[in-house]
Design an enzyme around this catalytic site. Sequence first.
Site, short mmCIF file in Angstrom:
data_model
loop_
_atom_site.label_atom_id
_atom_site.label_comp_id
_atom_site.label_asym_id
_atom_site.label_seq_id
_atom_site.Cartn_x
_atom_site.Cartn_y
_atom_site.Cartn_z
N ARG A 23 -36.77 104.17 44.38
CA ARG A 23 -35.75 103.24 43.88
C ARG A 23 -35.67 102.88 42.39
NH1 ARG A 23 -32.95 100.30 47.81
NH2 ARG A 23 -33.03 101.09 49.80
N ARG A 27 -30.75 98.10 41.05
CA ARG A 27 -30.39 96.76 40.52
C ARG A 27 -31.01 95.96 39.50
NH1 ARG A 27 -29.46 94.86 46.51
NH2 ARG A 27 -31.41 96.07 46.54
N ARG A 36 -22.27 100.31 38.38
CA ARG A 36 -21.82 100.09 39.70
C ARG A 36 -20.41 99.17 39.72
NH1 ARG A 36 -24.83 96.28 44.21
NH2 ARG A 36 -23.92 94.63 42.92
N ASP A 73 -27.74 107.92 48.69
CA ASP A 73 -28.53 106.96 49.61
C ASP A 73 -28.88 107.80 51.00
OD1 ASP A 73 -29.24 103.87 50.17
OD2 ASP A 73 -28.55 104.94 52.36
N TYR A 151 -30.83 103.40 62.12
CA TYR A 151 -29.73 102.75 61.69
C TYR A 151 -28.43 103.20 62.54
CZ TYR A 151 -31.81 101.28 57.29
OH TYR A 151 -32.81 100.66 56.44
O1 CP3 Z 1 -33.56 105.38 42.57
C1 CP3 Z 1 -33.68 105.79 43.85
O2 CP3 Z 1 -34.72 105.85 44.42
C2 CP3 Z 1 -32.46 106.66 44.17
C3 CP3 Z 1 -31.42 106.11 45.15
C4 CP3 Z 1 -31.88 105.54 46.41
C5 CP3 Z 1 -31.30 104.67 47.15
N1 CP3 Z 1 -31.64 104.25 48.26
C6 CP3 Z 1 -30.27 103.73 46.23
C7 CP3 Z 1 -29.73 102.39 47.02
C8 CP3 Z 1 -32.78 105.91 47.52
C9 CP3 Z 1 -33.84 107.24 47.38
C10 CP3 Z 1 -32.45 105.30 48.78
C11 CP3 Z 1 -33.31 105.79 49.84
C12 CP3 Z 1 -32.79 104.69 51.01
N2 CP3 Z 1 -31.90 103.95 51.30
C13 CP3 Z 1 -34.09 104.32 51.93
C14 CP3 Z 1 -35.32 105.02 51.85
C15 CP3 Z 1 -36.49 104.47 50.87
C16 CP3 Z 1 -36.86 103.07 50.98
O3 CP3 Z 1 -36.69 102.26 50.19
O4 CP3 Z 1 -37.43 103.01 52.06
C17 CP3 Z 1 -33.69 103.34 52.74
C18 CP3 Z 1 -34.39 102.72 53.87
C19 CP3 Z 1 -32.09 103.19 52.47
C20 CP3 Z 1 -31.26 102.31 53.17
C21 CP3 Z 1 -30.72 101.42 52.32
N3 CP3 Z 1 -29.79 101.43 51.10
C22 CP3 Z 1 -30.65 99.93 52.63
C23 CP3 Z 1 -31.45 99.38 53.70
C24 CP3 Z 1 -30.05 99.19 51.57
C25 CP3 Z 1 -29.80 97.78 51.45
C26 CP3 Z 1 -31.06 97.05 50.76
C27 CP3 Z 1 -31.07 97.26 49.45
O5 CP3 Z 1 -31.96 97.49 48.78
O6 CP3 Z 1 -29.81 96.57 49.01
C28 CP3 Z 1 -29.38 100.19 50.73
C29 CP3 Z 1 -28.73 100.05 49.53
C30 CP3 Z 1 -29.10 100.88 48.11
N4 CP3 Z 1 -29.47 102.04 48.23
C31 CP3 Z 1 -29.01 100.42 46.80
C32 CP3 Z 1 -29.61 101.14 46.13
C33 CP3 Z 1 -29.79 101.21 44.44
C34 CP3 Z 1 -28.54 98.96 46.66
C35 CP3 Z 1 -27.38 98.90 46.54
C36 CP3 Z 1 -26.90 98.07 45.48
O7 CP3 Z 1 -26.38 96.84 45.93
O8 CP3 Z 1 -26.56 98.60 44.34
#
Ligand code: CP3
Length: 346
Positions: A23, A27, A36, A73, A151
């Site tokens: 990640r 943010r 964003r 994502d 999900y």
């Molecule tokens: O930098 C990176 O790692 C690349 C981008 C990436 C994102 N999501 C961006 C993201 C990757 C590899 C993921 C994978 C992901 N997404 C997983 C597996 C990894 C982990 O952390 O366990 C999962 C379970 C998700 C599903 C998901 N996406 C959730 C539950 C959420 C909301 C929770 C949160 O962190 O806000 C997201 C949103 C998300 N995916 C964001 C980002 C940068 C935040 C969105 C934002 O508000 O900008």
Amino acid sequence: MSKIFVDACFRKETPYTPVWMMRQAGRYLPEYMEVRAKAGNFLNLCHNPEFAAEVTIQPLDIVGVDAAILFSDILVVPNEMGMKLDFLKGEGPVFDKPIKTEEDLDALIGGEEAANKLTYVYETIKILKQRLPQDKALIGFTGAPWTLATYMIEGQGTKTYNLCKKMMYSNPEFLHKILRRVTDVVKFYMEKQIEAGVDVVQIFDSWAAAIEPSKYDEFSWKYMVEIAEYLKEKYPHIPIIMFPKGIASFIERGLVYGNFDVFGVDWGTPMALAKEKLGEKYVLQGNMEPCRLYSKEATTMCVEAIQNIMGGSGHIFNLGHGILPDVPVENAIHFVKECQRVSKKA
Ligand code: CP3
């Protein structure tokens, strides 16, 4: 030019142990928030290759990591299978019509047809291949079928997984049918990411710990291994990283198997245990507890401890799960510098 990150995945000698953070594009970076905002919202950002490429590169420039992870994502896959997806403020991802019946599953797009709809992902990869420095690797990724299915069945994130587990114990055939459909899409999806140009792929099983250990192989690991083996046969030069979060007991009992290169160790698994059980067969990635990033001292102590255990070989530094949004950027930079410092060879 060889890429230090790819070399490390194949256990080749490197000048220091490479580091990246799960990640890492997100943010905690003000520059991410700016892009964003320009995109309008998170999903638009994922759908816009120009913006997605820009935020993918940010952590290389700002934090100094050794590899970039494609910005996207895991949930774009069920989205393109036909499930309407929204990210609600403060609530995270929500699917408007979770899978409840055979008809719901039958209505979804499968296989290569679904993978073909993820054109914006392949487009982002192509842009990144042009823009990334030659010595930096690009990591592609997918969610594990199980984590995606949680999900798709629950419709959102869950603490209890009750709908998935009800299905697991009362209608396991149907759960397997869902997992099969997702696995078939993911195989094509990973293949197309590789064809578009990623150097490495990682499979995230973030919700592995929701499954009781005696059922983990049946409902998740075997599908991940199937994907890995499919890719390894076609693309032996592309390293595969498996990241199942929260399965220390599965590791401890020697149940990890399969043809892949790197095992991602989560922060709840002692690195020494992972090394003892898996270190000969797999390169290990990880595993600092992400909340140590709140303290530079706690970070340095952990990086040194991990280095002492791993001894700078068969290892890639990372966090044991994703970085949180309120971590100061300078602490993330500190982590990366410390990993590179302690592992630097004379
Ligand atoms: O930098 C990176 O790692 C690349 C981008 C990436 C994102 N999501 C961006 C993201 C990757 C590899 C993921 C994978 C992901 N997404 C997983 C597996 C990894 C982990 O952390 O366990 C999962 C379970 C998700 C599903 C998901 N996406 C959730 C539950 C959420 C909301 C929770 C949160 O962190 O806000 C997201 C949103 C998300 N995916 C964001 C980002 C940068 C935040 C969105 C934002 O508000 O900008």
